[in-house]
Structures are given as structure tokens and as C-alpha cells.
Design a protein around this motif. Structure first.
Motif, PDB file in Angstrom:
ATOM      1  N   ARG A 143       0.829  -1.210   0.000  1.00  0.00           N
ATOM      2  CA  ARG A 143       0.000   0.000   0.000  1.00  0.00           C
ATOM      3  C   ARG A 143       0.858   1.252   0.000  1.00  0.00           C
ATOM      4  NH1 ARG A 143      -2.943   0.446   4.729  1.00  0.00           N
ATOM      5  NH2 ARG A 143      -2.003  -1.423   5.624  1.00  0.00           N
ATOM      6  N   LEU A 144       1.979   1.195   0.729  1.00  0.00           N
ATOM      7  CA  LEU A 144       2.880   2.347   0.773  1.00  0.00           C
ATOM      8  C   LEU A 144       3.498   2.590  -0.605  1.00  0.00           C
ATOM      9  CD1 LEU A 144       3.998   4.419   2.790  1.00  0.00           C
ATOM     10  CD2 LEU A 144       5.901   2.873   3.219  1.00  0.00           C
ATOM     11  N   MET A 145       3.867   1.530  -1.291  1.00  0.00           N
ATOM     12  CA  MET A 145       4.467   1.661  -2.622  1.00  0.00           C
ATOM     13  C   MET A 145       3.445   2.096  -3.678  1.00  0.00           C
ATOM     14  SD  MET A 145       7.724   1.144  -2.692  1.00  0.00           S
ATOM     15  CE  MET A 145       7.988   0.857  -4.438  1.00  0.00           C
ATOM     16  N   SER A 146       2.168   1.955  -3.375  1.00  0.00           N
ATOM     17  CA  SER A 146       1.138   2.326  -4.353  1.00  0.00           C
ATOM     18  C   SER A 146       0.698   3.782  -4.233  1.00  0.00           C
ATOM     19  CB  SER A 146      -0.087   1.409  -4.207  1.00  0.00           C
ATOM     20  OG  SER A 146      -0.709   1.625  -2.940  1.00  0.00           O
ATOM     21  N   ARG A 147       1.274   4.535  -3.282  1.00  0.00           N
ATOM     22  CA  ARG A 147       0.943   5.963  -3.159  1.00  0.00           C
ATOM     23  C   ARG A 147       1.339   6.692  -4.441  1.00  0.00           C
ATOM     24  NH1 ARG A 147      -0.250   7.823   2.089  1.00  0.00           N
ATOM     25  NH2 ARG A 147      -1.027   9.604   0.914  1.00  0.00           N
ATOM     26  N   HIS A 148       0.597   7.703  -4.797  1.00  0.00           N
ATOM     27  CA  HIS A 148       0.932   8.482  -5.988  1.00  0.00           C
ATOM     28  C   HIS A 148       0.459   9.917  -5.807  1.00  0.00           C
ATOM     29  CE1 HIS A 148      -3.202   7.109  -6.739  1.00  0.00           C
ATOM     30  NE2 HIS A 148      -3.351   8.259  -7.397  1.00  0.00           N
ATOM     31  N   ALA A 149       1.090  10.809  -6.546  1.00  0.00           N
ATOM     32  CA  ALA A 149       0.716  12.222  -6.512  1.00  0.00           C
ATOM     33  C   ALA A 149       1.044  12.852  -7.857  1.00  0.00           C
ATOM     34  CB  ALA A 149       1.480  12.943  -5.392  1.00  0.00           C
ATOM     35  N   TRP A 150       0.058  13.487  -8.451  1.00  0.00           N
ATOM     36  CA  TRP A 150       0.219  14.226  -9.714  1.00  0.00           C
ATOM     37  C   TRP A 150       0.851  13.340 -10.799  1.00  0.00           C
ATOM     38  CZ3 TRP A 150      -2.514  18.410 -10.206  1.00  0.00           C
ATOM     39  CH2 TRP A 150      -2.297  19.279 -11.279  1.00  0.00           C
ATOM     40  N   GLY A 151       0.406  12.058 -10.815  1.00  0.00           N
ATOM     41  CA  GLY A 151       0.882  11.136 -11.837  1.00  0.00           C
ATOM     42  C   GLY A 151       2.226  10.514 -11.539  1.00  0.00           C
ATOM     43  N   ILE A 152       2.804  10.803 -10.351  1.00  0.00           N
ATOM     44  CA  ILE A 152       4.112  10.267  -9.992  1.00  0.00           C
ATOM     45  C   ILE A 152       3.940   9.104  -9.020  1.00  0.00           C
ATOM     46  CG2 ILE A 152       6.261  10.736  -8.745  1.00  0.00           C
ATOM     47  CD1 ILE A 152       6.263  11.923 -11.487  1.00  0.00           C
ATOM     48  N   ASN A 153       4.555   7.963  -9.333  1.00  0.00           N
ATOM     49  CA  ASN A 153       4.564   6.816  -8.442  1.00  0.00           C
ATOM     50  C   ASN A 153       5.988   6.613  -7.910  1.00  0.00           C
ATOM     51  OD1 ASN A 153       1.771   5.817  -8.780  1.00  0.00           O
ATOM     52  ND2 ASN A 153       2.424   5.487 -10.905  1.00  0.00           N
ATOM     53  N   PRO A 154       6.127   6.190  -6.652  1.00  0.00           N
ATOM     54  CA  PRO A 154       7.472   5.999  -6.091  1.00  0.00           C
ATOM     55  C   PRO A 154       8.214   4.868  -6.788  1.00  0.00           C
ATOM     56  CG  PRO A 154       5.785   5.173  -4.584  1.00  0.00           C
ATOM     57  CD  PRO A 154       5.062   5.893  -5.671  1.00  0.00           C
ATOM     58  N   LYS A 155       9.525   5.061  -6.974  1.00  0.00           N
ATOM     59  CA  LYS A 155      10.364   4.039  -7.618  1.00  0.00           C
ATOM     60  C   LYS A 155      11.075   3.159  -6.604  1.00  0.00           C
ATOM     61  CE  LYS A 155      11.199   6.383 -11.998  1.00  0.00           C
ATOM     62  NZ  LYS A 155      12.217   6.803 -12.996  1.00  0.00           N
ATOM     63  N   ASN A 156      11.078   3.580  -5.334  1.00  0.00           N
ATOM     64  CA  ASN A 156      11.678   2.755  -4.284  1.00  0.00           C
ATOM     65  C   ASN A 156      10.987   3.080  -2.968  1.00  0.00           C
ATOM     66  OD1 ASN A 156      12.957   5.161  -3.253  1.00  0.00           O
ATOM     67  ND2 ASN A 156      14.577   4.871  -4.774  1.00  0.00           N
TER      68      ASN A 156
END
Length: 465
Positions: free
Chosen positions: A246-259
Motif C-alpha cells: 500500500r505504501l508503494m502504491s501511493r501516488h501524486a500528480w501522476g508520480i509513483n514511487p520508484k523505491n
């Protein structure tokens, strides 16, 4: 000249950069005596009327010394004026402050080939060392080369100013998270879990991680568990179960975390209960991009804030900004290219990238401000992005943080390996000071982004050059 009766006390000779770094530094030496050479006063006098960023600090220092020495006679100024009653806290000074007139070339030791200001200050320290032996005479300066020259000239004790230094090595700097070896749950002896709405809270013994602090992330090597310390008592602390996926699935303004580091940063950036987010890490780790994406998400999509203010430390800005054409925002553009570059990345797939950028800058009310003009303001209901904050001192950061009013979120980012200041190091940077001072504050979160995601070229350069 200070009168010494107790050989346990020391005489500290201050260089100009110490008083510019912390204008009231002469109050920080407890029971010891402080000497300010006349050369230092001359340098402060020159700087106070200049257009440099430190001009204000020079004026503050001069006023503070004038308040103390205004009633003193010339003889008392040379002998030392008591510092008792000044300062705050348990470590109030009990020594004296004296002004030492410059030595002429007959009195000074004929060591240096030139009469530079640094050499004159070192000569004062050498003269005091000879006159007041066996008392220790210590030259305090942030100038590394001056420390080498002083040692080479025969001065026994030379120090950096460490009163505001909270750690001895950058490797001890708080990272904002703790990673357990193996599986997290195999190390938990007892747990009390409860559900609050959609959240699961685990209460575990404090002995599991005695050094934990509020808003510290907890991870394990199996990548199955991710949690956040929500609160603590002397015996227990509460962990909010975030869930690794769930933490890795966070997103903002079309940006998803890479690590996972970016995921933790994004979680803190989007949390409305966090007023201060501090992002550290190497170039290319995503600090600026994540900060801007989260800011746009909260201002444009969620309407949580009214505007975005972007600022940064700009070397020699007081001298050069006036010669650039246009408004304040246009003058600041060369120093804030990292922000416009990130904005371009966020909209690179749009049909008209430039048009999208202009629309978003107007829609989100993005303002580029000089750090010099932040003093005296009260910023309400805004997101403030302070980029390149590793070049600021603790007092400069305090000036900016105290501008933040109700409903304002401050995002500080910086890379401690890219300090440009002559007088700051990774352990004395204001960013390091901020991380350590705010790690126990429930309204702040620190994340060290470890890992370059810009490109494989940037990653190789960071690790091998």
C-alpha cells in the motif's frame, strides 16, 4: 587583555566567520574568557554595510557587543568585561569579553610573510599564548586553511565552532526510518492490535526499539511490513500499519514511487498532519520532483492549500539579482531552474508542455521568492518548498521556519554532499541541525532518500566519482 587567575579556564580568540555564523557566539563559552581582535571588528564593520547575505548577522553581532561594552572604559574593555547575566539556560557565561588591539610588527612574531587579516588574528592568539601560559589559548575559526596556518605557526589549540554541532559524524544523522533484520513479526514478543476506522494500530513494547521517535518509519528486510511510529510512552509505542504494498502504491500528480524511500517521502508529503518534511539524499534521488508533485496534488487536486512558494539559498543574490531583468519571479528563475525542470517532467506527455506548465503555475499560484525577502512575512495556508537548504545556517533556517503561519507546510530538501558555503560542513550545516532538532517533534518527518533514480549515468557518478 584578560586577567587569568584560574589555570583551568581558557582564553578563546574568535575569528570573524564565527560571529557571522552565530552573531551571539561570544556568549557560548561558559566560564572561559573571550577575546575579539580589533581586526575582527574591522571586518564586521566592512561586512555590515555590504550587500552580502551575512550583513544582517554582522549588524546583530555589533549591536550585541555594543550593548555589553557601551558603559565600559577603555581599560575595562582591554581587561575584560564580565558576561554574567547574559545568555539563557543553564550554561550562561561567567567569563569576560575583551577587545584586543592589533599588534604592531615589532610585537608580533615574525612568522608570516604578509600582513593579511587572518595572519594578524593568528598573531594575537600567539601573543596571548605566550603571555598567559600555562592557560590554554584557543583560536576558534571555521576557516580550515586558517586552522592549518595557526597550527603551523605554533598555536597549540585550534578548534572549529561546535556549540551548534549535534552530531560528530554525518553517518550518525537520523535517516527517518529503521530497518529490522529479517521478518519484523518474529522479533515482536507481545503485541496489542486494534482497528481505528480503516487503520490498524499495533502497540508493542518500547524495548523493541528504545531509540524510536514519533513519525519514524519501520521496515523489515522481507519487504512485507511497513509501519509508522504514531505515539509513544515510556513503556510502549503505537505503530500505524501502513503495509509495504500500500505504501508503494501511493501516488501524486501522476508520480509513483520508484523505491521504498520515495514511498515514505510521498506518504509524509501528503500527510496533512505533518507541518515540516525534511528530505535529504544524493543528487537525482527525487527530492525536488516528489516535493513539487505532492505540492501540486494538495493545492490543485485537493484544495488543501492556497499557493506554492518556492525559495532557495542563492549565493551572491543580493549583488546579482538586481541586474537581471524582469519581476522578482523572473529574476529568481535562473536559481530555481530545478523546479521548472521538474514541472516540465511532470507534464512532458501533455500535448502542449509549455502551455500546461503556464496553466498549472497560474492555477497552483506558484510563486518564486528570494530568501532575502522572506524576513518579516507571515505565510498563511501555503506550501513552502525550500530547495538546496544544505547551504543555510541554523539561524537562517530558523528565520524561514518562523515565517510559517497557520496552515502552512514547509518542505526542506538538500544534499549534504553539495555544500557550497566556505564555512559549513555536513555536520555544521543548518539542514543537519534541523534534522536532529526536529526528529522528536510530532509535526515533522525526516526521510533520507537513498538511491539515485535519475539515470544509470548519474547513479554511477554518485558512487564512483
Amino acid at each position: 587583555m584578560p586577567r587569568k587567575s584560574n589555570t583551568d579556564t581558557r582564553i578563546y580568540v574568535l575569528d570573524t566567520n564565527i560571529l557571522l555564523h552565530e552573531p551571539l557566539a561570544f556568549l557560548s563559552f561558559k566560564e572561559n574568557d573571550v577575546v575579539v581582535p580589533m581586526t575582527v571588528l574591522e571586518e564586521l564593520d566592512y561586512i555590515k554595510d555590504s550587500k552580502k547575505d551575512v550583513a544582517r548577522d554582522a549588524r546583530v553581532c555589533i549591536r550585541a557587543m555594543e550593548d555589553l561594552l557601551s558603559e565600559a572604559t577603555p581599560e575595562e574593555m582591554i581587561a575584560g568585561v564580565p558576561l554574567e547575566g547574559l545568555g539563557a539556560g543553564e550554561n550562561r557565561p561567567t567569563g569576560t569579553l575583551s577587545i584586543f588591539a592589533d599588534l604592531n610588527m615589532v610585537e608580533a612574531q615574525q612568522i608570516f610573510t604578509s600582513d593579511e587579516n587572518d595572519n594578524r588574528i593568528i598573531n594575537v592568539a600567539l601573543h596571548l599564548q605566550k603571555t598567559f601560559a600555562p592557560n590554554q589559548v584557543v583560536l576558534v575559526t571555521k576557516d580550515l586553511n586558517m586552522r592549518l596556518k595557526a597550527k603551523g605557526a605554533g598555536l597549540a589549540h585550534v578548534e572549529d565552532y561546535r556549540t551548534d554541532q549535534l552530531i560528530t559524524d554525518i553517518k550518525y544523522l537520523t535517516k527517518g526510518y529503521h530497518q529490522f533484520e529479517g521478518d519484523f513479526w518474529t522479533q515482536v514478543k507481545s503485541v496489542d492490535s486494534r482497528t481505528e476506522g480503516r487503520d490498524t494500530i499495533h502497540t508493542v513494547p518500547r524495548s523493541l526499539l528504545p531509540e524510536a521517535y514519533v513519525n519514524e518509519f519501520l521496515l523489515d528486510e522481507t519487504n512485507h511490513f511497513a509501519g509508522l511510529v504514531e505515539s509513544m510512552t515510556s513503556d510502549h509505542f503505537d505503530i500505524l500499519d501502513l503495509g509495504y504494498e500500500r505504501l508503494m502504491s501511493r501516488h501524486a500528480w501522476g508520480i509513483n514511487p520508484k523505491n521504498i524511500g520515495q514511498a515514505m517521502a510521498l506518504h509524509s508529503l501528503l500527510d496533512p498532519h505533518i507541518d515540516l518534511v525534511i528530505l535529504t539524499g544524493p543528487a537525482g534521488s527525487g527530492k525536488t520532483l516528489l516535493a513539487l508533485a505532492a505540492a501540486l496534488e494538495m493545492v490543485v487536486e485537493r484544495n488543501m492549500y492556497d499557493k506554492i512558494i518556492v525559495t532557495r539559498n542563492t549565493p551572491e543574490i543580493a549583488e546579482s539579482i538586481g541586474f537581471l531583468p524582469g519581476t522578482e519571479e523572473e529574476k529568481m528563475a535562473p536559481w530555481l531552474a530545478a523546479i521548472t525542470d521538474s514541472l516540465e517532467v511532470l507534464h512532458k506527455h501533455d500535448e502542449n508542455t509549455k502551455g500546461s506548465m503556464n496553466y498549472i503555475m497560474e492555477k497552483a499560484n506558484i510563486q518564486f521568492k528570494s530568501i532575502n525577502f522572506m524576513r518579516g512575512r507571515s505565510i498563511q495556508n501555503a506550501i513552502v518548498i525550500l530547495d538546496e537548504s544544505q547551504n543555510l545556517t541554523a539561524s537562517q533556517l530558523k528565520t524561514i521556519i518562523t515565517r510559517c503561519g497557520e496552515g502552512t507546510k514547509l518542505i526542506c530538501s538538500g544534499n549534504l554532499a553539495q555544500i557550497d558555503s566556505n564555512y559549513l560542513s555536513p555536520v555544521t550545516s543548518g539542514l543537519t541541525y534541523l534534522v536532529e532538532k526536529f526528529k522528536d517533534f510530532s509535526g515533522s518527518s525526516t526521510i533520507n532518500l537513498d538511491g539515485v533514480v535519475r539515470s544509470r549515468l548519474a547513479d554511477f557518478a554518485e558512487n564512483h566519482l
